[in-house]
Scaffold this active site. Structure first.
Site, PDB file in Angstrom:
ATOM      1  N   CYS A 325      14.433  52.684 -11.232  1.00 20.48           N
ATOM      2  CA  CYS A 325      14.667  51.287 -11.598  1.00 20.48           C
ATOM      3  C   CYS A 325      16.171  51.005 -11.711  1.00 20.48           C
ATOM      4  O   CYS A 325      16.875  51.037 -10.715  1.00 20.48           O
ATOM      5  CB  CYS A 325      13.908  50.946 -12.865  1.00 20.48           C
ATOM      6  SG  CYS A 325      13.628  49.169 -13.070  1.00 20.48           S
ATOM      7  N   HIS A 422       8.164  53.088 -12.167  1.00 14.28           N
ATOM      8  CA  HIS A 422       8.142  53.861 -13.411  1.00 14.28           C
ATOM      9  C   HIS A 422       6.797  54.574 -13.552  1.00 14.28           C
ATOM     10  O   HIS A 422       5.787  54.150 -12.988  1.00 14.28           O
ATOM     11  CB  HIS A 422       8.297  52.937 -14.623  1.00 14.28           C
ATOM     12  CG  HIS A 422       9.662  52.386 -14.814  1.00 14.28           C
ATOM     13  ND1 HIS A 422      10.737  53.170 -15.161  1.00 14.28           N
ATOM     14  CD2 HIS A 422      10.131  51.108 -14.734  1.00 14.28           C
ATOM     15  CE1 HIS A 422      11.809  52.401 -15.292  1.00 14.28           C
ATOM     16  NE2 HIS A 422      11.469  51.151 -15.029  1.00 14.28           N
TER      17      HIS A 422
END
Length: 482
Positions: A325, A422
């Site tokens: 991310c 994630h």
């Protein structure tokens, strides 16, 4: 409602264990935290965000995470401002003073969510935040006594003997509370005791005598807590494993560090979170740059610490680097934020280890996701929670197929990778292959380990807490007609 004498006294763990214990007794249980402050968010099936602690508590209760379980989530972006998430959706960024003035409207949202849960379940376990003894925060409070008063719920006060002074913690809280708030507390418990429990009998009795509250237990330290997803990143750093060394720079606005939990649970892996002021160790197998609530700000912070030099040196030595991310965005050639989504508008140079460029624009993407690896076709489950889009030549070497599109980027030498996904390390087959590529083996069933530990925690609380007494404190909640 379980309130604490301070932060990090073990409220979240107690709620998770009690949720599993009551579920085993055949009750329908739901966790609830009116207000949480955390950048470690979980994604719900409808694309909302809640605190990850409430997601673990939901799992303990046998439920899917729902935005009603944490209706107000504050995600700090600066020392004085935070993104405000209400019932799962972003409501904007507020300075601390502005948030304090807006609390009246937020109380309505918390009560709405609470009443929905109360209508659907036998019992709702409510977790407070911080301490009710912060008298300067009582006006407009929605996290502790303010919510307890509005919802009409009884309170169990928990103190932490591990940090010392637990008698003063509990008796002091009794002293500073207003009489009406004090009357809401029906009992107390002492958490995280080490040693011979009988040595605290006198202290327990003194607390009861000075406060008039009965004790619902003195709970010994639960040694396997590290096997559960961590609420605080330093809970991960405290556990040392095997020879495979994963090094993580402790970013100032580090977010979604639950990516580290499955790695920390691996017997072959040591996860080392490096605090500011220390160089990244030169013997790492992998440097993992985690997510961030302020990517550009944390990239500047990373450079201030000299970690950019350490990461580039690690790569020159033949080491592997993974960015997730915000960490993925940092690995690229540049990050462009024309609208000031991440702070002040502008463009900054990245670390240059991936030939990609990120533009901070577009809507925030919050979703559960299922992917497969392009090499080996292994299943990977996880979630996305980010602003920005990343493109460039290294995206042609994507390493995941995510819902019909290529995801991620890989450097030409194959040793640097990035992705927006994630939670990918919770997938056992993928994690085993990833560690194998680093020269280490894994046969861990991560989810089975979490489930077994929740069962052990429930048994621990059944042994040392008066769970029957806790149930006797519970009161029926009149649910307003819709």
């Amino acid at each position: 409602m379980i309130q604490g004498t301070g932060s990090n006294v073990g409220k979240s763990m107690l709620v998770a264990g009690l949720a599993r214990a009551l579920r085993k007794r055949g009750l329908s249980v739901a966790p609830f935290k009116p207000q949480n402050m955390s950048n470690n968010a979980a994604v719900t099936s409808d694309g909302g965000e809640i605190g990850r602690a409430q997601a673990l508590q939901a799992r303990a209760a046998g439920l899917a995470p729902h935005t009603d379980m944490n209706p107000v989530l504050l995600k700090p972006e600066t020392d004085t401002g935070a993104q405000v998430i209400v019932q799962g959706k972003r409501r904007g960024t507020r300075a601390a003073g502005s948030f304090m003035r807006d609390k009246a409207g937020l109380l309505e949202a918390t009560l709405e969510s609470f009443h929905r849960l109360a209508a659907q379940h036998d019992i709702v376990l409510i977790e407070g935040a911080g301490s009710p003894a912060e008298t300067n925060l009582r006006k407009g409070d929605i996290a502790n006594m303010g919510f307890a008063e509005a919802a009409g719920v009884p309170v169990l006060l928990v103190g932490d003997i591990h940090r010392g002074g637990v008698i003063a913690q509990i008796v002091g809280t009794h002293t500073v509370l207003e009489p009406s708030d004090r009357a809401r507390i029906k009992a107390f418990a002492v958490n995280r005791f080490r040693g011979d429990l009988s040595l605290f009998d006198g202290g327990r009795d003194d607390i009861a005598r000075w406060t008039g509250w009965p004790s619902l237990g003195v709970v010994p330290w639960f040694w396997d807590a590290w096997k559960l997803p961590a609420e605080d990143m330093m809970d991960i750093a405290s556990h040392k494993g095997g020879a495979c060394k994963v090094v993580v720079p402790q970013l100032e606005r580090m977010a979604n560090f639950d990516d580290l939990d499955p790695l920390a649970a691996e017997p072959a892996v040591t996860v080392e979170i490096v605090p500011p002021g220390r160089a990244l160790p030169g013997d790492a197998d992998l440097v993992l740059i985690p997510g961030s609530k302020s990517t550009i700000g944390d990239l500047a912070y990373l450079r201030t610490q000299g970690w950019d030099i350490d990461i580039l040196a690690h790569h020159r030595r033949g080491g592997h680097v993974l960015g997730l991310c915000g960490g993925y965005q940092m690995l690229g050639q540049s990050i462009d934020d024309p609208e000031g989504v991440d702070g002040h508008p502008g463009k900054v140079a990245g670390l240059g280890l991936l030939d990609v460029h990120t533009v901070m624009a577009g809507d925030k993407r919050v979703t559960l996701s299922a992917a497969r690896t392009l090499e080996g076709d292994l299943p990977v489950s996880g979630y996305e929670i980010h602003m920005g889009r990343t493109t460039g030549p290294d995206c042609a070497r994507a390493w995941l197929a995510l819902e019909g599109r290529a995801e991620g980027a890989t450097s030409a030498d194959g040793r640097v990778r990035g992705s927006y996904l994630h939670g990918l390390f919770t997938s056992d087959a993928f994690r085993a292959q990833f560690l194998s590529d680093l020269g280490h083996q894994s046969d861990l069933d991560y989810d089975a380990g979490v489930e077994a530990t929740l069962d052990e925690l429930a048994a621990h609380l059944e042994q040392y807490m008066d769970v029957e007494g806790l149930l006797e404190l519970a009161e029926p909640i009149p649910v307003p007609e819709s």
